[in-house]
Design an enzyme around this catalytic site. Structure first.
Site, PDB file in Angstrom:
ATOM      1  N   LYS A 144       0.655  -0.970  -0.402  1.00 35.42           N
ATOM      2  CA  LYS A 144       0.071   0.027  -0.117  1.00 35.42           C
ATOM      3  C   LYS A 144       0.692   1.839   0.339  1.00 35.42           C
ATOM      4  O   LYS A 144       1.858   0.984   0.841  1.00 35.42           O
ATOM      5  CB  LYS A 144      -0.720   0.151   0.837  1.00 35.42           C
ATOM      6  CG  LYS A 144      -1.982  -0.720   1.426  1.00 35.42           C
ATOM      7  CD  LYS A 144      -2.806  -0.569   2.335  1.00 35.42           C
ATOM      8  CE  LYS A 144      -4.532  -1.182   2.137  1.00 35.42           C
ATOM      9  NZ  LYS A 144      -5.259  -0.663   3.383  1.00 35.42           N
ATOM     10  N   GLU A 186       0.951  -1.007  16.323  1.00 36.25           N
ATOM     11  CA  GLU A 186       0.632  -2.245  15.323  1.00 36.25           C
ATOM     12  C   GLU A 186       0.812  -3.238  15.610  1.00 36.25           C
ATOM     13  O   GLU A 186      -0.307  -4.372  14.825  1.00 36.25           O
ATOM     14  CB  GLU A 186       1.472  -1.039  13.659  1.00 36.25           C
ATOM     15  CG  GLU A 186       1.111  -0.089  13.658  1.00 36.25           C
ATOM     16  CD  GLU A 186      -0.533   0.134  12.434  1.00 36.25           C
ATOM     17  OE1 GLU A 186      -0.969  -0.887  12.739  1.00 36.25           O
ATOM     18  OE2 GLU A 186      -0.656   1.327  12.197  1.00 36.25           O
ATOM     19  N   LYS A 228       1.016 -10.115   8.907  1.00 38.71           N
ATOM     20  CA  LYS A 228       0.324  -9.357   7.764  1.00 38.71           C
ATOM     21  C   LYS A 228       0.728 -10.036   6.317  1.00 38.71           C
ATOM     22  O   LYS A 228      -0.557 -10.066   5.326  1.00 38.71           O
ATOM     23  CB  LYS A 228       0.717  -8.060   7.328  1.00 38.71           C
ATOM     24  CG  LYS A 228       1.170  -7.096   6.565  1.00 38.71           C
ATOM     25  CD  LYS A 228       1.046  -5.446   7.278  1.00 38.71           C
ATOM     26  CE  LYS A 228       0.771  -4.762   6.145  1.00 38.71           C
ATOM     27  NZ  LYS A 228       0.398  -3.483   6.077  1.00 38.71           N
ATOM     28  N   GLU A 238      -7.658  -6.223  -1.205  1.00 41.64           N
ATOM     29  CA  GLU A 238      -8.580  -5.317  -0.356  1.00 41.64           C
ATOM     30  C   GLU A 238     -10.379  -5.479  -0.780  1.00 41.64           C
ATOM     31  O   GLU A 238     -10.504  -5.074  -1.099  1.00 41.64           O
ATOM     32  CB  GLU A 238      -8.115  -3.817   0.453  1.00 41.64           C
ATOM     33  CG  GLU A 238      -8.498  -3.954   1.840  1.00 41.64           C
ATOM     34  CD  GLU A 238      -8.839  -2.544   2.313  1.00 41.64           C
ATOM     35  OE1 GLU A 238      -7.140  -2.247   2.360  1.00 41.64           O
ATOM     36  OE2 GLU A 238      -9.160  -1.806   2.780  1.00 41.64           O
ATOM     37  N   HIS A 266       0.471   8.749  14.169  1.00 34.06           N
ATOM     38  CA  HIS A 266      -0.684   7.303  13.400  1.00 34.06           C
ATOM     39  C   HIS A 266      -0.571   6.636  14.427  1.00 34.06           C
ATOM     40  O   HIS A 266      -1.394   6.119  14.397  1.00 34.06           O
ATOM     41  CB  HIS A 266       0.705   7.306  11.536  1.00 34.06           C
ATOM     42  CG  HIS A 266      -0.271   6.175  11.495  1.00 34.06           C
ATOM     43  ND1 HIS A 266      -2.061   6.259  11.234  1.00 34.06           N
ATOM     44  CD2 HIS A 266      -0.917   4.037  11.522  1.00 34.06           C
ATOM     45  CE1 HIS A 266      -2.826   4.905  10.311  1.00 34.06           C
ATOM     46  NE2 HIS A 266      -1.098   4.011  10.808  1.00 34.06           N
TER      47      HIS A 266
END
Lengths: 365, 365
Positions: A144, A186, A228, A238, A266
Site C-alpha cells: 500500500k 500496530e 500481515k 483489499e 499515526h
C-alpha cells in the site's frame, strides 16, 4: 537475521529482519534491473544512515549511479507537492524505467517512495528499508503506497509491491520512545485482530519490548510481518479480509485529519482508535467490559493514548469517517472485534451506538 | 456497431465502435460497482455531449449520483495540477472506491481520467468515451494513462485498464479537420508497424476517410483497435513488443516537448516522427528510397506534416530522446522499420546515422 516471504506470484518478495541490515548492499544489488538508484530519505534519518547504505551498495556493485532525494521529516509533508520533488529528482537525473527507488526511513518515506515508484514512467521497482518500528511491522509490507490529501488521509495512492523489505532492528535503538510506542500500537493491533497468542505474548513482554530489548523486538516484528503477509497474500487489493488490518484506523484517520497530520502520531491515533473499536464492540454486545480493560491496560503499558483528543467533537469524527475508503455508497463500515483475537468488518446501519461511544470517550456524555 | 474484446484475463473489456454510442447509458450502467459517477470532460466536448450522456445514464438507472469535472481543453493542461482538480472533485463529492470515472473527450481527457482513477483510493473503475479519432484508435485502448512533466511527456502514469471503451463515430463529424488528420497518423502507424494490408487499404481509401465517410472510418477504427488489442493482450506492461506501438513517438515526443505541449498536435508530431523513423531505417539499409516515398505520400494525403519543425536543432532532439522510457541505462532505443508493415525495436550503438537523418530533415545538411 529472521526471514520470511510474502507470496504474490511473480511479485513475491522477501522480508529480512535483523541487526545492521542497512549496510547489506549485497542483499539489494542482485534485485536491481538497471544501475540507477534513487535513495529517498528524510532530514532525520538521512544523516544517520545514508553513508552506510551507499558504502554497502557500492561495495557490492561499483558501477551504480546513486542519487539522493532528502525530504523534510514528518506526516505533514506526505503530500503531492513532496511527491513531485521525488519525480523531479528522477527526471533531472535522467533515470529510466530500469531505475530502482530505495525508501530509507519510516512509513511516510516508504509510502511516498512506493507511490512515486508506482507512477514514474508507469512503474519502476522499489525496495523498503524501514527504520521505525511502525514501518517495520506494518507500512513497509504489503504494497500500500500513497499520499494524503487535505480532505483525507492516504486518499491518493497505488498498490505497488516492493521487491524486498530490509528491517534493520539496530535502527530502533536510536528511535525516540514516543515513536517506539506508536509502532507498538500496530503490533498490538495484530494481536487483537487475528492472533490471540501474540496478544498474550505481548501482555507478558510489553515491559521488555518498551525497554528496547532487540531480541524481543525482532520476535515481535517477525510475528507481526507474518500475520500481515498471510492476510495480504490472500487479499492483495483489499477486496475482503485485508480490510481487517484497518482495526482502529477509521477512528485514527479522523483524529489525524482533524488534528492536522503530524500532531498525533499515526500509531497514537490508531491506539485511541482501537480502544474506541473495542468499546463500540462492547456496546454492540460482542466484548465484555473486562476485554476492554485488557485492551486499555496493554495500550497504557505501551505508553499509548487510550482516548481521542478532548477538543474533537462527535460531528468531526462522523464527517471524516464518512469518506473512509471502506464505505460503500454512503454506508459506514468499521472493523470491530468479535472477541479479542478476531476482528470483523461491520456495516453500521444506524449511528446511535457509535455516537454514544464517541460522546463517552470525549467526556461529553 | 462493431465490437471487439481486449483479452486480459479478469481485466478484459469490450470496445464498441458505432454511431451515437454516447447516448447508450444501457451499455455503461451494468458495469458500475456503485452508483457514484464522475464525468470528466473539457470545455470543448462537454457542452456538445454532456446532456446526452447524462440523460442516457439516468434513463438506464435513475438513482445514479452524477458529478461533473470540466477541464480546459488541450495537451498543455495534461499535468499534475489538473489531475489534482479531478481528485479534489472526487473528494469534495465524498466519492468512495466503488465510484466510476467516465472520460468524455480526446486522449488528454482519457489519459488524465484513467490516471486519476488509478490513484484515487488506490484505484477505482473508469470507462473511456473517446470523441476524437486519435483517442478512438489509440489512447483509449490498452490502459496506458498518465500526465506530462515539464521534463518529459507521459513521464508520470499508470497501467490501468478501462472497464469499457465506447467509440462514438458520430463525434467525428464535428471534429476539426486538423484533428481528424492527427488521428489518421495513428491509423497509418498500425499499417506501417504490423499490417501491410491495412496500409494498402489506407492508400486506396485515404481520400474518403479524410472526407469523413463514416463507414470507412468505422472500418479504420475497428482495424486499428484490433491491431492494438492483439499486441496489448500479449504484452500489457510493455516488456517487449508493445513498444512497437511507439513507432514515430520517440521523435514525436521530442517535438512536442520542445515546441511546448499543444503547439504541434500529438498526431502531427508522430507523423513527422514516422517519416524520420522511415528515413533512418533507409539509412540503416532496411527500407528502399521508394518505401520512404510511399510513407511520405500517404502522410501528405492525410494532410500531415512529414518533416520536423525547422526551428529545432539536432541537440534538442538528442536531449529529449535521451529520457525516453524505452531507453535502458543510457542506451537509446528506437522503433524502426524492417520493411513496410513490420517494425522492430533497435538499440542505437552510435549516433552518426541518427544525426545525419535529423540534420537532413531539419534542412541543416
Amino acid at each position: 537475521m529472521q526471514s520470511l516471504q510474502l507470496d504474490l506470484g511473480d511479485r513475491s518478495y522477501a522480508i529480512h529482519i535483523g541487526s545492521k541490515l542497512i549496510s547489506r548492499g549485497d542483499l539489494i544489488t542482485p534485485l536491481l534491473e538497471g544501475k540507477q538508484i534513487l535513495i529517498v530519505t528524510n532530514t532525520t534519518v538521512g544523516p544517520i544512515y545514508l553513508e552506510t547504505l551507499k558504502a554497502g551498495l557500492l561495495e557490492s556493485r561499483a558501477d551504480l549511479e546513486i542519487e539522493i532525494c532528502i525530504l523534510p521529516d514528518g506526516e505533514a509533508y506526505k503530500d503531492i507537492a513532496h511527491l513531485e520533488k521525488i519525480w523531479n529528482r528522477l527526471l533531472e537525473a535522467g533515470f529510466n524505467r530500469k531505475a530502482t527507488l530505495l525508501a530509507l526511513g519510516g512509513g511516510v518515506i516508504g509510502d511516498m517512495s512506493g507511490f512515486a515508484a508506482a507512477c514514474y514512467q508507469r512503474g519502476v521497482n522499489f525496495i523498503q528499508l524501514p527504520t521505525t518500528l511502525l514501518s517495520q511491522v506494518d507500512s513497509s509490507v504489503g504494497g500500500k503506497t500513497g499520499v494524503n490529501h487535505p480532505l483525507g488521509k492516504n486518499m491518493l495512492g497505488a498498490f505497488w509491491q516492493p521487491r524486498l523489505v530490509l528491517a534493520d532492528t539496530s535502527s530502533l535503538q536510536t528511535l525516540p520512545k514516543r515513536e517506539l510506542a506508536a509502532g507498538m500500537a500496530e503490533v498490538i493491533k495484530y494481536g487483537l485482530l487475528g492472533d490471540s497468542e501474540l496478544l498474550l505474548w505481548l501482555e507478558t513482554h510489553i515491559q521488555g519490548l518498551m525497554q528496547g530489548d532487540e531480541q524481543l523486538l525482532t520476535e515481535a516484528i517477525a510475528r507481526s510481518c507474518q500475520c500481515k503477509a498471510t492476510i495480504v497474500a490472500e487479499d492483495e487489493r483489499e477486496a475482503g479480509q485485508r480490510a481487517l488490518l484497518n482495526l482502529g484506523h477509521t477512528f485514527g484517520h479522523a483524529i489525524e485529519t482533524e488534528m492536522g497530520y503530524g500532531q498525533w502520531l499515526h500509531g497514537e491515533a490508531v491506539a485511541a482508535g482501537m480502544w474506541l473499536a473495542a468499546d463500540l464492540s462492547r456496546r454492540l454486545g460482542w466484548l465484555e467490559a473486562s476485554d476492554c480493560e485488557r485492551v486499555e491496560k496493554l495500550l497504557k503499558a505501551a505508553q499509548l493514548p487510550v482516548r481521542p483528543p478532548k477538543e474533537m467533537t462527535v460531528d468531526q469524527f462522523l464527517k471524516h469517517m464518512a469518506v473512509d475508503k471502506k464505505n460503500i455508497d454512503g454506508q459506514l463500515r468499521l472493523v470491530l472485534l468479535e472477541h479479542l483475537g478476531k476482528a470483523k468488518l461491520h456495516s453500521l446501519t444506524e449511528l446511535e451506538e457509535l455516537k454514544a461511544c464517541l460522546n463517552s470517550a470525549l467526556g461529553k456524555a
